[in-house]
Design a protein around this motif. Structure first.
Motif, mmCIF file in Angstrom:
data_model
loop_
_atom_site.group_PDB
_atom_site.id
_atom_site.type_symbol
_atom_site.label_atom_id
_atom_site.label_comp_id
_atom_site.label_asym_id
_atom_site.label_seq_id
_atom_site.Cartn_x
_atom_site.Cartn_y
_atom_site.Cartn_z
ATOM 1 N N LEU A 333 0.951 -1.135 0.045
ATOM 2 C CA LEU A 333 0.003 0.072 0.119
ATOM 3 C C LEU A 333 0.874 1.301 -0.064
ATOM 4 O O LEU A 333 0.362 2.345 -0.508
ATOM 5 N N LEU A 334 1.916 1.307 0.689
ATOM 6 C CA LEU A 334 2.757 2.308 0.747
ATOM 7 C C LEU A 334 3.494 2.666 -0.491
ATOM 8 O O LEU A 334 3.844 3.900 -1.073
ATOM 9 N N THR A 335 4.051 1.576 -1.218
ATOM 10 C CA THR A 335 4.573 1.679 -2.529
ATOM 11 C C THR A 335 3.492 2.184 -3.299
ATOM 12 O O THR A 335 3.965 2.983 -4.149
ATOM 13 N N TRP A 336 2.375 1.798 -3.316
ATOM 14 C CA TRP A 336 1.214 2.203 -4.386
ATOM 15 C C TRP A 336 1.064 3.523 -4.059
ATOM 16 O O TRP A 336 1.103 4.520 -5.171
ATOM 17 N N ASN A 337 0.971 4.160 -3.065
ATOM 18 C CA ASN A 337 0.891 5.482 -2.489
ATOM 19 C C ASN A 337 1.982 6.246 -3.230
ATOM 20 O O ASN A 337 1.685 7.395 -3.982
ATOM 21 N N ASN A 338 3.334 5.975 -2.936
ATOM 22 C CA ASN A 338 4.355 6.512 -3.154
ATOM 23 C C ASN A 338 4.240 6.793 -4.785
ATOM 24 O O ASN A 338 4.776 7.800 -5.425
ATOM 25 N N LEU A 339 4.338 5.678 -5.665
ATOM 26 C CA LEU A 339 4.322 5.711 -6.881
ATOM 27 C C LEU A 339 3.171 6.566 -7.511
ATOM 28 O O LEU A 339 3.461 7.310 -8.675
ATOM 29 N N ALA A 340 1.725 6.435 -7.126
ATOM 30 C CA ALA A 340 0.854 7.348 -7.261
ATOM 31 C C ALA A 340 1.319 9.046 -7.132
ATOM 32 O O ALA A 340 1.139 9.766 -7.905
ATOM 33 N N TYR A 341 1.946 9.206 -5.985
ATOM 34 C CA TYR A 341 2.223 10.581 -5.564
ATOM 35 C C TYR A 341 3.357 11.057 -6.998
ATOM 36 O O TYR A 341 3.109 12.247 -7.420
ATOM 37 N N TYR A 342 4.261 10.139 -7.091
ATOM 38 C CA TYR A 342 5.220 10.769 -8.108
ATOM 39 C C TYR A 342 4.563 10.844 -9.529
ATOM 40 O O TYR A 342 4.814 11.766 -10.381
ATOM 41 N N GLN A 343 3.595 9.879 -9.986
ATOM 42 C CA GLN A 343 3.077 10.354 -11.313
ATOM 43 C C GLN A 343 2.254 11.429 -11.014
ATOM 44 O O GLN A 343 2.081 12.176 -12.232
ATOM 45 N N GLU A 344 1.623 11.681 -10.094
ATOM 46 C CA GLU A 344 0.792 12.866 -9.973
ATOM 47 C C GLU A 344 1.428 14.004 -9.950
ATOM 48 O O GLU A 344 1.439 15.074 -10.484
ATOM 49 N N LEU A 345 2.795 14.148 -9.288
ATOM 50 C CA LEU A 345 3.636 15.141 -9.403
ATOM 51 C C LEU A 345 3.876 15.523 -10.813
ATOM 52 O O LEU A 345 4.016 16.676 -11.262
ATOM 53 N N MET A 346 4.245 14.341 -11.656
ATOM 54 C CA MET A 346 4.804 14.720 -13.016
ATOM 55 C C MET A 346 3.808 15.196 -13.857
ATOM 56 O O MET A 346 3.932 16.109 -14.393
ATOM 57 N N ALA A 347 2.656 14.601 -13.942
ATOM 58 C CA ALA A 347 1.311 15.339 -14.506
ATOM 59 C C ALA A 347 1.183 16.494 -13.981
ATOM 60 O O ALA A 347 0.823 17.452 -15.118
ATOM 61 N N GLY A 348 1.337 16.920 -12.918
ATOM 62 C CA GLY A 348 1.219 18.368 -12.795
ATOM 63 C C GLY A 348 2.084 19.266 -13.257
ATOM 64 O O GLY A 348 1.658 20.314 -13.577
ATOM 65 N N LEU A 349 3.247 18.891 -13.217
ATOM 66 C CA LEU A 349 4.399 19.493 -13.846
ATOM 67 C C LEU A 349 4.442 19.809 -15.351
ATOM 68 O O LEU A 349 4.442 20.783 -15.892
ATOM 69 N N ARG A 350 3.978 18.549 -16.072
ATOM 70 C CA ARG A 350 3.503 18.651 -17.434
ATOM 71 C C ARG A 350 2.338 19.745 -17.729
ATOM 72 O O ARG A 350 2.645 20.675 -18.449
ATOM 73 N N LYS A 351 1.469 19.553 -17.024
ATOM 74 C CA LYS A 351 0.365 20.617 -17.382
ATOM 75 C C LYS A 351 0.638 21.841 -16.904
ATOM 76 O O LYS A 351 0.284 22.797 -17.637
ATOM 77 N N ALA A 352 1.450 22.196 -15.788
ATOM 78 C CA ALA A 352 1.834 23.692 -15.761
ATOM 79 C C ALA A 352 2.659 24.226 -16.585
ATOM 80 O O ALA A 352 2.669 25.489 -17.083
ATOM 81 N N ILE A 353 3.607 23.284 -17.123
ATOM 82 C CA ILE A 353 4.375 23.857 -18.190
ATOM 83 C C ILE A 353 3.861 24.106 -19.323
ATOM 84 O O ILE A 353 4.208 25.098 -20.026
ATOM 85 N N ALA A 354 2.723 23.487 -19.828
ATOM 86 C CA ALA A 354 2.066 23.579 -20.871
ATOM 87 C C ALA A 354 1.030 24.809 -20.904
ATOM 88 O O ALA A 354 0.610 25.418 -21.913
ATOM 89 N N GLU A 355 0.778 25.134 -19.665
ATOM 90 C CA GLU A 355 -0.148 26.443 -19.380
ATOM 91 C C GLU A 355 0.691 27.545 -19.041
ATOM 92 O O GLU A 355 0.368 28.720 -18.673
ATOM 93 N N GLY A 356 2.112 27.588 -19.065
ATOM 94 C CA GLY A 356 2.968 28.736 -18.753
ATOM 95 C C GLY A 356 2.930 29.165 -17.337
ATOM 96 O O GLY A 356 3.218 30.304 -17.108
ATOM 97 N N ARG A 357 2.676 28.149 -16.362
ATOM 98 C CA ARG A 357 2.718 28.903 -14.957
ATOM 99 C C ARG A 357 3.362 27.830 -14.074
ATOM 100 O O ARG A 357 3.092 27.517 -12.897
ATOM 101 N N LEU A 358 4.641 27.322 -14.653
ATOM 102 C CA LEU A 358 5.395 26.710 -13.838
ATOM 103 C C LEU A 358 5.861 26.978 -12.403
ATOM 104 O O LEU A 358 5.828 26.409 -11.495
ATOM 105 N N GLU A 359 6.328 28.285 -12.542
ATOM 106 C CA GLU A 359 6.812 28.923 -11.318
ATOM 107 C C GLU A 359 5.763 28.913 -10.123
ATOM 108 O O GLU A 359 5.978 28.719 -9.135
ATOM 109 N N ASP A 360 4.486 29.440 -10.747
ATOM 110 C CA ASP A 360 3.481 29.364 -9.641
ATOM 111 C C ASP A 360 3.011 28.082 -9.185
ATOM 112 O O ASP A 360 2.982 27.968 -7.743
#
Length: 393
Positions: A333-360
């Motif tokens: 369960l903890l491994t599942w949570n951690n990998l989920a968090y890492y992938q959510e982190l990457m998805a958020g970074l991709r979206k922010a770059i695409a929207e031009g709001r990475l620093e925010d």
């Protein structure tokens, strides 16, 4: 949509950061990407379909471990690594150089390659640049890494230069051995320790080889974060803009965020899986050690806003019990949570770059971590919330 060729396209930039796509026959890798580590043909404590469902487009396998057990020739006879581990999507294999440095009982490096003893049974093996590429070909991986010599930091400038120049010569031998494989890629690895002139020379020489991708190696091996980030900043201008950039073995969420900010496209690290097996979790609130007694009666989930079942369903008190009882389900369960968090982190970074709001967006991420740390200190009276983890794969 896949392709029969290996291609990389940058779709948007925000400062030095960029988002894009690597396309190849087995699938598309959305960048910036985090690659879960499947060292011995398994992402530890996870089912392959779970790993894919979390958003992973590619996983990493390890040449050193797989050549020792079950053997590259055997994997080839059984249909290749994708079939063997039931992962039909892209696989990157590292060359085994780092594991030879860190795990082999005895090793000897010379121009021809590296001779070493297995950490499993002491048997003697030899790996040349050509043999590393041959093994990766037998495994059938989609992205293959050159054999390099990785030295621990800190080291002398002379040692860093010797290993960097040897790695450059090995890169050329790997390039020739790899040849032209449509739909697949070989990446070179920038070395040079913490010496800026060596890193620049390595990046320039590798760029002249016109490889399909480039990695930055020899970091996250004991140096402070500021040294790692300075080396990224040093080599980024010399790395081709139209090729993917891979920071090997990195790292913590903060390392990843800062490296994305500086133009890195790909990451791998055992940290989320290893931490999960030892009671630590990563969330938008920061890192937590579930062994800590303060969670014994905490009925909250790890992160109720997460889409991951492990994160939003099970109470911290139950997870604390599993961890303290050394139950396998706790590790899962903890491994599942951690990998989920890492992938959510990457998805958020991709979206922010695409929207031009990475620093925010980065500011919001770090404020979440800081708030979690403040809350943690309030709850536990400034008790440290981290534990050391054993350094196994």
């Amino acid at each position: 949509m896949t392709t029969d060729q290996f291609t990389f396209t940058v779709t948007k930039t925000d400062g030095t950061a960029r988002t894009g796509e690597i396309r190849m026959p087995r699938g598309v890798i959305r960048t910036p990407a985090f690659m879960p580590v499947g060292t011995a043909a398994t992402v530890k404590a996870m089912y392959p379909d779970q790993v894919k469902a979390l958003g992973a487009d590619v996983v990493l396998g390890n040449t050193y471990h797989l050549m020792l057990r079950p053997g590259a020739e055997r994997v080839a006879r059984l249909g290749g690594l994708h079939k063997f581990m039931n992962w039909p999507y892209p696989i990157l294999t590292d060359s085994g150089g780092f594991q030879v440095m860190s795990l082999a009982a005895l090793r000897k490096v010379d121009e021809s390659g590296v001779t070493f003893q297995s950490h499993i049974d002491g048997s003697k093996h030899f790996m040349s640049p050509e043999r590393s590429i041959e093994i990766q070909g037998l495994l059938g991986s989609d992205i293959q890494m050159q054999l390099d010599e990785c030295v621990r930091l800190p080291c002398s400038d002379e040692e860093a230069e010797r290993a960097m120049r040897l790695s450059l010569r090995w890169a050329e031998r790997c390039r020739i051995a790899f040849g032209d494989q449509p739909g697949k890629a070989m990446f070179g690895i920038v070395q040079g320790g913490a010496v800026e002139r060596l890193r620049i020379e390595s990046a320039r020489e590798l760029a002249a080889m016109n490889l399909k991708g480039y990695a930055i190696g020899g970091l996250a091996v004991g140096e402070p974060q500021d040294v790692m980030l300075r080396m990224i900043e040093t080599v980024e201008p010399y790395m081709p803009k139209d090729k993917p950039r891979y920071l090997m073995g990195v790292g913590t969420p903060d390392d990843i965020v800062e490296a994305v900010r500086r133009g890195v496209d790909m990451f791998d690290c055992v940290m989320p899986t290893r931490a999960g097996r030892h009671g630590q979790v990563f969330t938008k609130h920061g890192r937590m050690n579930l062994r800590n007694a303060r969670f014994a009666e905490d009925t909250r989930p790890l992160d109720e806003s997460s889409k991951c079942t492990a994160s939003n369903t099970y109470s911290r008190s139950y997870l604390h019990h599993l961890v303290r009882s050394n139950e396998i389900l706790g590790m899962m369960l903890l491994t599942w949570n951690n990998l989920a968090y890492y992938q959510e982190l990457m998805a958020g970074l991709r979206k922010a770059i695409a929207e031009g709001r990475l620093e925010d967006h980065i500011g919001e991420i770090k404020e979440g971590w800081a708030k979690g740390e403040r809350d943690s200190k309030t709850e536990i009276g400034h008790h440290a919330d981290n534990i050391a983890m054993p350094a196994e794969g």
